[in-house]
Design a protein around this motif. Structure first.
Motif, mmCIF file in Angstrom:
data_model
loop_
_atom_site.group_PDB
_atom_site.id
_atom_site.type_symbol
_atom_site.label_atom_id
_atom_site.label_comp_id
_atom_site.label_asym_id
_atom_site.label_seq_id
_atom_site.Cartn_x
_atom_site.Cartn_y
_atom_site.Cartn_z
ATOM 1 N N GLN A 1 58.097 -101.193 -60.490
ATOM 2 C CA GLN A 1 59.540 -101.166 -60.717
ATOM 3 C C GLN A 1 60.113 -99.762 -60.711
ATOM 4 N N ASN A 2 59.239 -98.745 -60.852
ATOM 5 C CA ASN A 2 59.690 -97.352 -60.788
ATOM 6 C C ASN A 2 59.578 -96.761 -59.389
ATOM 7 N N GLY A 3 59.140 -97.565 -58.423
ATOM 8 C CA GLY A 3 59.052 -97.091 -57.051
ATOM 9 C C GLY A 3 57.757 -96.376 -56.718
ATOM 10 N N ALA A 4 56.747 -96.453 -57.589
ATOM 11 C CA ALA A 4 55.481 -95.755 -57.347
ATOM 12 C C ALA A 4 54.462 -96.714 -56.753
ATOM 13 N N LEU A 5 53.812 -96.292 -55.672
ATOM 14 C CA LEU A 5 52.762 -97.088 -55.049
ATOM 15 C C LEU A 5 51.505 -97.090 -55.914
ATOM 16 N N LEU A 6 50.787 -98.217 -55.895
ATOM 17 C CA LEU A 6 49.498 -98.285 -56.569
ATOM 18 C C LEU A 6 48.506 -97.409 -55.807
ATOM 19 N N LYS A 7 47.860 -96.486 -56.500
ATOM 20 C CA LYS A 7 46.934 -95.556 -55.855
ATOM 21 C C LYS A 7 45.633 -96.263 -55.488
ATOM 22 N N PRO A 8 45.024 -95.899 -54.360
ATOM 23 C CA PRO A 8 43.769 -96.548 -53.949
ATOM 24 C C PRO A 8 42.675 -96.454 -55.002
ATOM 25 N N ARG A 9 42.536 -95.289 -55.635
ATOM 26 C CA ARG A 9 41.500 -95.143 -56.657
ATOM 27 C C ARG A 9 41.772 -96.082 -57.832
ATOM 28 N N ASP A 10 43.050 -96.238 -58.224
ATOM 29 C CA ASP A 10 43.386 -97.169 -59.305
ATOM 30 C C ASP A 10 43.097 -98.608 -58.885
ATOM 31 N N PHE A 11 43.332 -98.910 -57.608
ATOM 32 C CA PHE A 11 43.025 -100.262 -57.127
ATOM 33 C C PHE A 11 41.529 -100.545 -57.250
ATOM 34 N N LEU A 12 40.714 -99.587 -56.838
ATOM 35 C CA LEU A 12 39.261 -99.782 -56.901
ATOM 36 C C LEU A 12 38.773 -99.885 -58.341
ATOM 37 N N GLU A 13 39.234 -98.980 -59.201
ATOM 38 C CA GLU A 13 38.693 -98.906 -60.559
ATOM 39 C C GLU A 13 39.325 -99.917 -61.508
#
Length: 863
Positions: A828-840
């Motif tokens: 909702q703040n316009g920030a993309l989910l980071k790949p490292r956060d997706f993995l971890e």
């Protein structure tokens, strides 16, 4: 017969690549057909630990050749506190640390630079020293070494031959007199080596196609040496005596070197180098011509430390045409009495007038350099220093135009060889510390920022600058105890040095004492041209408070170097600096009429990147290939300003070595490539002009991307063959795919992406020991894919991660080794989910395993 020469700088890359001398030698050596010069810098301690653990020796930057395989390794000695990195680099290279332990097949280790004014502390490590200017002598050295190899000479025979070259000191061959004993022949110097200097500065010494770093360096600008030597006669200044006589480069040569270098590098800042650029005889003419030629393209001029009595309104206007970083003045001492003592004959009135001029011309920052610990200094002198800073603040308050600030830097006086103060002591550490503490407590003005150097560093510097050959034992011991990078505050360890002196049987205070005037000094076997008699006379004049005037204008002071213009070479007064003699920096837009001309009549060449260079640099050396581009007549400043700005978007890939560059480094490299490719960029207005860019969000260091973009504005048309020209200027891994006009639709900047698609995989060699964790990971991946499929059918979506709403898609492209693809969206703040956060966080991949995945951003979506 080839000669391979490693140019070694005993500090990190960012500092070494800022040094003009190494660039000059690199240029001079590599233009000799059978000589190959490469660079090597001191790796930081964490990188060195990796080298040692992996069994990798220190390598050259260009071809990754072990340094031990070169014929010569030449160290640049610019500061005594870098001495510790010489055994450090030799050890990393697998080269015996001591000259006496080297055998046939080991490279010859040489050193040059101003610190060779006293080479004795390093005599055990260095095979031979270059004393003085190296531009001509280095060519003679490689010629001799080539002939020695051809004739099959032994190592010791080559060293004996080198000892016969004027300006070369070979410790194993020459026998200096015993130091610290009374002179046996007063007034009759014992000379083994005479300092070499070039009679005149030649434009051929300087490259206009230098290597362009793509990571930040300390002095990232086009640097042009306008003058060598200074005869102002500051009595503490070793460089002022070492680099005599004064030799200046002509204005037209400076302009040509500058304009060609700007075009070939894409830099937007010029640095005019010398010990005192304001003393360059044609400084106002030169800066005026530079302002006229370059300011329209937002290219700024910077000057090193200036003499307040040589500062003028017109100089301020010329230098401040584009950018006003700050002016630097070096009064050196706070009281007029002390300035008279050191022959820095600048009154408070002259200093205050210059500072007020700078403030009124729009500068908001003035930098001042001072020293404490000078001979005869008292507490009253220190109080006057505080009063001087207070007065500068008062001047700033009465000048309109924003807050005026002062940066005051405090160094500690270190006596150096070949100066009138070479016999004086390094002030007691207790005294200097007390005076420095007083300054810290007294200079607490809202407009002033105080910086200082650690006096303990000065103490060690004093030992190294006036040490004899025995000090080499302490350098070796300090290295063995763990000393590294002493010039860096966070690395300097005074206690380790004191332990090294103790274990070496040396008293460091012996070298920092008042030295009797009749003692033989360790460096006296070198003849630098300035006589000991003159230095003694200058020392007497300092205590008598007598000024010695600049001899540059022909009034010889009898220092020992021939005067009355015999060796002084001043720049010729230019009758005219013809515009047609300059390389046209066409950052301006093109005329439509010219663009319509037949291309065959307008072709020019742009240098390509050399394939043999490292991934972190762009070479401007000659290339076998070239990209044909359009040559056109630039618009005038008035015509250019009247054109509307047109937005464009550049799409590029970032992979390979380029993925290790930061986002800021990439933007800087793109800006330079655009300038070199003659893009008529639109710049912002104000204090620090820069191209008007809007970019894709920064990706993590080490990640690749096939979907990066830059939006920019041009005042005119896009150059022909723009993509090819850009790629010719970029490093491996940065590849421009296309450049298209941006349809603004009422908005200036391109919007931030709403979705991004990534691919992630792990290399087979990284799987060792991770098989179980990978099996569990792929199980969670398949479970999540099933949940996503149910969600697409209208069922509730379950995921343990709080970021489940940002998961758009997930798929598997391969199992052995795992290769995943996934699409994520913004929150909702316009920030993309980071790949490292997706993995971890989403896939619950262990952090150590997640770090082994290679990730590439494939596409972005704005809808």
């Amino acid at each position: 017969m080839q000669v391979r020469f490693a140019l070694a700088f005993p500090d990190v890359y960012e500092i070494g690549m800022s040094h003009n001398g190494i660039r000059m030698l690199y240029h001079i050596l590599n233009r000799i057909d059978d000589v190959y010069a490469e660079r090597v810098f001191a790796p930081w301690v964490d990188m060195a630990a990796v080298f040692q653990s992996e069994g990798v020796p220190l390598l050259s930057l260009e071809t990754k050749t072990p340094i031990r395989d070169f014929d010569l390794v030449g160290f640049s000695l610019q500061a005594e506190l870098t001495y510790i990195n010489i055994p450090y680099m030799l050890d990393l290279a697998g080269i015996p640390l001591l000259s006496q332990d080297r055998r046939e097949g080991d490279p010859l280790i040489c050193a040059g630079g101003p610190c060779t004014a006293n080479p004795e502390p390093l005599a055990d490590f260095i095979d031979f020293f270059v004393i003085g200017d190296g531009e001509e002598l280095v060519v003679e050295i490689v010629d001799l070494c080539r002939n020695a190899r051809r004739e099959g000479l032994k190592r010791w025979q080559t060293l004996e031959a080198l000892a016969k070259l004027p300006g070369v000191y070979v410790p194993q061959v020459h026998q200096p007199p015993t130091p610290w004993v009374p002179e046996t022949r007063p007034g009759k110097p014992f000379t083994l080596v005479k300092r070499r200097w070039v009679e005149a500065l030649s434009p051929d010494f300087y490259s206009t196609k230098p290597i362009v770093p793509v990571i930040d360096i300390i002095q990232d600008r086009v640097s042009v040496e306008v003058m060598r030597g200074c005869t102002q006669g500051c009595r503490f200044c070793q460089a002022g005596y070492w680099y005599r006589p004064t030799r200046e480069l002509n204005v037209d040569d400076v302009m040509r070197l500058t304009s060609e270098s700007l075009k070939n590098t894409g830099n937007r800042e010029i640095g005019l180098l010398s010990l005192s650029t304001a003393d360059y005889s044609q400084v106002e003419c030169l800066t005026k011509e530079m302002a006229r030629a370059f300011s329209k393209d937002k290219i700024s001029i910077s000057l090193p430390s200036l003499r307040a009595d040589m500062f003028s309104v017109s100089l301020a206007e010329n230098v401040g045409e584009v950018k006003k970083n700050g002016f630097t003045f070096a009064p050196e001492a706070g009281s007029v009495r002390m300035r008279r003592f050191i022959n820095k004959n600048i009154s408070n009135e002259e200093l205050f007038q210059s500072i007020e001029t700078a403030y009124r011309q729009g500068w908001n920052l003035v930098k001042l350099y001072f020293m404490i610990g000078l001979p005869t200094e008292t507490d009253a002198d220190i109080r006057e220093l505080v009063d001087l800073i207070r007065e500068v603040g008062r001047i700033g308050k009465k000048v309109k135009g924003g807050q005026k600030n002062v940066n005051a830097s405090i160094g500690t006086f270190v006596p150096k060889s070949f100066t009138p103060f070479q016999w004086d002591r390094f002030e007691d550490l207790k005294v200097t510390t007390e005076r420095l503490n007083y300054l810290k407590s007294a200079v607490r003005f809202p407009f002033a920022r105080l910086k200082w150097h650690n006096p303990m560093e000065g103490f060690i510097e004093g030992v190294l600058s006036r040490g004899d050959r025995r000090v080499g034992r302490a350098i070796l011991k300090a290295y063995q105890l763990g000393c590294r990078f002493d010039a860096w505050d966070e690395m300097f360890n005074f206690n380790l040095w004191m332990k090294a002196f103790e274990e070496s049987g040396l008293d460091p205070h012996f070298y920092n004492r008042d030295i009797p005037l009749n003692e033989v000094l360790p460096w006296e076997f070198i003849d630098i041209g300035v006589s000991k008699k003159f230095l003694l006379k200058e020392r007497e004049r300092s205590y008598e408070q007598v000024q010695t005037y600049d001899c540059k204008w022909g009034d010889c002071r009898g220092c020992g170097i021939p005067g009355n213009y015999e060796d002084i070479k001043l720049a010729e007064v230019p009758e005219q600096v013809a515009a047609e003699s300059l390389v046209q920096l066409s950052l301006a837009p093109f005329r439509a009429a010219d663009a319509a001309k037949p291309p065959e009549a307008q072709r020019a060449s742009v240098p390509l990147v050399q394939g043999g260079q490292t991934g972190s640099e762009v070479s401007q050396s000659s290339s076998a290939e070239a990209v044909n581009v359009l040559t056109v007549q630039p618009l005038s400043v008035v015509e250019r300003a009247a054109l509307p700005a047109r937005p464009f978007v550049m799409h590029y890939w970032k992979e390979g070595p380029a993925r290790l560059l930061s986002h800021l480094n990439v933007m800087q490299l793109m800006e330079r490539a655009m300038i070199r490719s003659e893009f008529p960029l639109r710049f912002t207005e104000g204090f620090n002009p820069h191209p008007k860019f809007a970019t894709s969000p920064a990706i993590p260091l080490g990640m690749s991307s096939h979907s990066e973009y830059i939006q920019f504005e041009l005042r005119g048309e896009l150059p022909e063959n723009a993509v090819a020209r850009m790629n010719a200027c970029l490093i491996e891994g940065l590849v421009v795919q296309n450049i298209v006009p941006f349809e603004a639709k009422g908005q200036w900047t391109i919007t931030q992406p709403l979705q991004a698609t990534y691919k992630a995989w792990i290399e087979s060699e990284q799987i060792n020991g991770e098989a179980g964790a990978l099996t569990e990971l792929m199980g969670r991946v398949n479970d999540l894919i099933n949940h996503l499929c149910d969600h697409y059918k209208g069922n509730d979506f379950y995921c343990s991660s709080k970021d489940h709403e940002r998961i758009v898609d997930l798929w598997v492209e391969g199992d052995q080794p795992p290769r995943l693809g996934f699409t994520v969206s913004v929150n909702q703040n316009g920030a993309l989910l980071k790949p490292r956060d997706f993995l971890e966080q989403v896939l619950q991949c262990p952090p150590d395993l997640a770090r082994k995945f290679l990730v590439v951003k494939e596409t972005v979506s704005f809808q």
